[in-house]
Design a protein around this motif. Structure first.
Motif, PDB file in Angstrom:
ATOM      1  N   TYR A  63       0.966  -1.311   0.068  1.00  0.00           N
ATOM      2  CA  TYR A  63      -0.042   0.042   0.074  1.00  0.00           C
ATOM      3  C   TYR A  63       0.803   1.303   0.014  1.00  0.00           C
ATOM      4  N   ARG A  64       2.064   1.059  -0.494  1.00  0.00           N
ATOM      5  CA  ARG A  64       3.060   2.255  -0.266  1.00  0.00           C
ATOM      6  C   ARG A  64       2.585   3.493  -1.152  1.00  0.00           C
ATOM      7  N   ARG A  65       1.883   3.245  -2.292  1.00  0.00           N
ATOM      8  CA  ARG A  65       1.310   4.438  -3.136  1.00  0.00           C
ATOM      9  C   ARG A  65       0.344   5.573  -2.309  1.00  0.00           C
ATOM     10  N   GLU A  66      -0.332   4.671  -1.506  1.00  0.00           N
ATOM     11  CA  GLU A  66      -1.299   5.373  -0.721  1.00  0.00           C
ATOM     12  C   GLU A  66      -0.786   6.205   0.325  1.00  0.00           C
ATOM     13  N   MET A  67       0.397   5.798   0.549  1.00  0.00           N
ATOM     14  CA  MET A  67       0.982   6.569   2.014  1.00  0.00           C
ATOM     15  C   MET A  67       1.578   7.877   1.503  1.00  0.00           C
ATOM     16  N   GLN A  70       1.304  11.397   3.593  1.00  0.00           N
ATOM     17  CA  GLN A  70       0.780  11.148   5.062  1.00  0.00           C
ATOM     18  C   GLN A  70       1.953  11.057   6.062  1.00  0.00           C
ATOM     19  N   ASP A 175      -9.805  11.955   5.170  1.00  0.00           N
ATOM     20  CA  ASP A 175      -9.136  11.694   3.988  1.00  0.00           C
ATOM     21  C   ASP A 175      -9.506  10.282   3.380  1.00  0.00           C
ATOM     22  N   ASP A 176      -9.213  10.088   2.397  1.00  0.00           N
ATOM     23  CA  ASP A 176      -9.796   8.858   1.466  1.00  0.00           C
ATOM     24  C   ASP A 176      -9.493   7.484   2.518  1.00  0.00           C
ATOM     25  N   GLN A 178      -9.076   4.476   1.479  1.00  0.00           N
ATOM     26  CA  GLN A 178      -8.003   3.353   1.127  1.00  0.00           C
ATOM     27  C   GLN A 178      -6.728   4.022   1.811  1.00  0.00           C
ATOM     28  N   ARG A 179      -6.317   5.489   1.605  1.00  0.00           N
ATOM     29  CA  ARG A 179      -5.294   5.896   2.378  1.00  0.00           C
ATOM     30  C   ARG A 179      -4.962   5.844   3.728  1.00  0.00           C
ATOM     31  N   ASN A 181      -6.464   3.171   5.058  1.00  0.00           N
ATOM     32  CA  ASN A 181      -6.177   1.599   5.305  1.00  0.00           C
ATOM     33  C   ASN A 181      -4.634   1.542   5.231  1.00  0.00           C
ATOM     34  N   ALA A 182      -4.024   2.536   4.233  1.00  0.00           N
ATOM     35  CA  ALA A 182      -2.598   2.345   4.225  1.00  0.00           C
ATOM     36  C   ALA A 182      -1.720   2.695   5.615  1.00  0.00           C
TER      37      ALA A 182
END
Length: 254
Positions: A63-67, A70, A175-176, A178-179, A181-182
């Motif tokens: 999930y690094r892209r969603e990080m 942050q 925030d989203d 999915q983000r 969840n990351a």
């Protein structure tokens, strides 16, 4: 430990790694599996916690892209999880093993309730999430202390801590999802690593179990970050509930 038992524990690690990345309740797969093979509850919990660390790291990497963007939020919540996870691990070690054995049924029951009602909880979070405009990046004032409490629980036992995290952040952080969840995956890896490091120093660890769960959970963590998002949620919840109920029944019977 027989070869068959080793294979089953490793497969349980795969399932737990996948479920932890997607939902967050994989301990309800691995912990009852270890108990079924006669592992003492505290040793099972300690070894399981350490074994799941690599899988949590793998899920966080997936999930690094969603990080992206942050960092400040992650640092803020990481402080809560370092402190809370350390406290939870200390409670597990300081209190007599009989206390853990006594409260495990209640903890499993709580985790099962969270899993069963996770769709409704997620729907409530989504509705709540639509009205978070104007909050600071790190969320409402109550989010940090709530995350601290979640970390204490995670350091002590940890089943369904991911669901708790998402309920807290989803209801109070703008925030989203999915983000968020990351963030959840990183914090789960952190609390397991912190409590695991404490356990390594002062607790009895079964390193065979650690190796089996770790190898399986890495595969599961990567699966959860890719194909795991497309797995039917009802199937995942059904597996968790069946295994959890079986574990709960064995405790009550015992």
């Amino acid at each position: 430990m027989s070869p068959t038992e080793a294979v089953i524990i490793a497969l349980a690690g795969v399932a737990a790694g996948t479920i932890n990345t997607v939902v967050g309740s994989g301990t309800l797969i691995t912990f009852p599996t270890l108990l079924a093979f006669g592992i003492p509850p505290v040793t099972a919990n300690v070894s399981n916690t350490i074994g799941l660390v690599p899988g949590s790291v793998a899920g966080a990497w997936g999930y690094r892209r969603e990080m992206a963007g942050q960092r400040a939020r992650l640092v803020r919540f990481s402080i809560a999880f370092v402190l809370g996870g350390s406290l939870g691990a200390a409670l597990l070690l300081v209190l007599p093993p009989s206390v853990f054995a006594a409260v495990v049924p209640a903890l499993i029951a709580l985790a099962l309730v969270l899993v069963i009602f996770q769709p409704r909880l997620s729907a409530w979070v989504a509705r709540r999430h639509e009205h978070l405009g104007g909050l600071p990046e790190h969320g409402a004032w109550w989010v940090w202390p709530s995350m601290f409490g979640c970390a204490v629980y995670g350091g002590y036992f940890g089943a369904a801590q991911g669901i708790l995290q998402m309920a807290i952040m989803g209801a109070g952080v703008p925030d989203d999802l999915q983000r968020l969840n990351a963030i959840k995956n990183v914090l789960a890896a952190l609390v397991n690593a912190i409590s695991g490091a404490i356990f390594i120093v002062v607790a009895v660890v079964d390193w065979r179990i650690v190796a089996l769960i770790a190898s399986g959970s890495v595969i599961g963590g990567l699966l959860g970050a890719s194909v795991g998002r497309r797995l039917p949620p009802k199937v995942l919840r059904a597996v968790i509930v069946v295994v959890g109920v079986a574990a709960l029944a064995s405790f009550v019977k015992g």
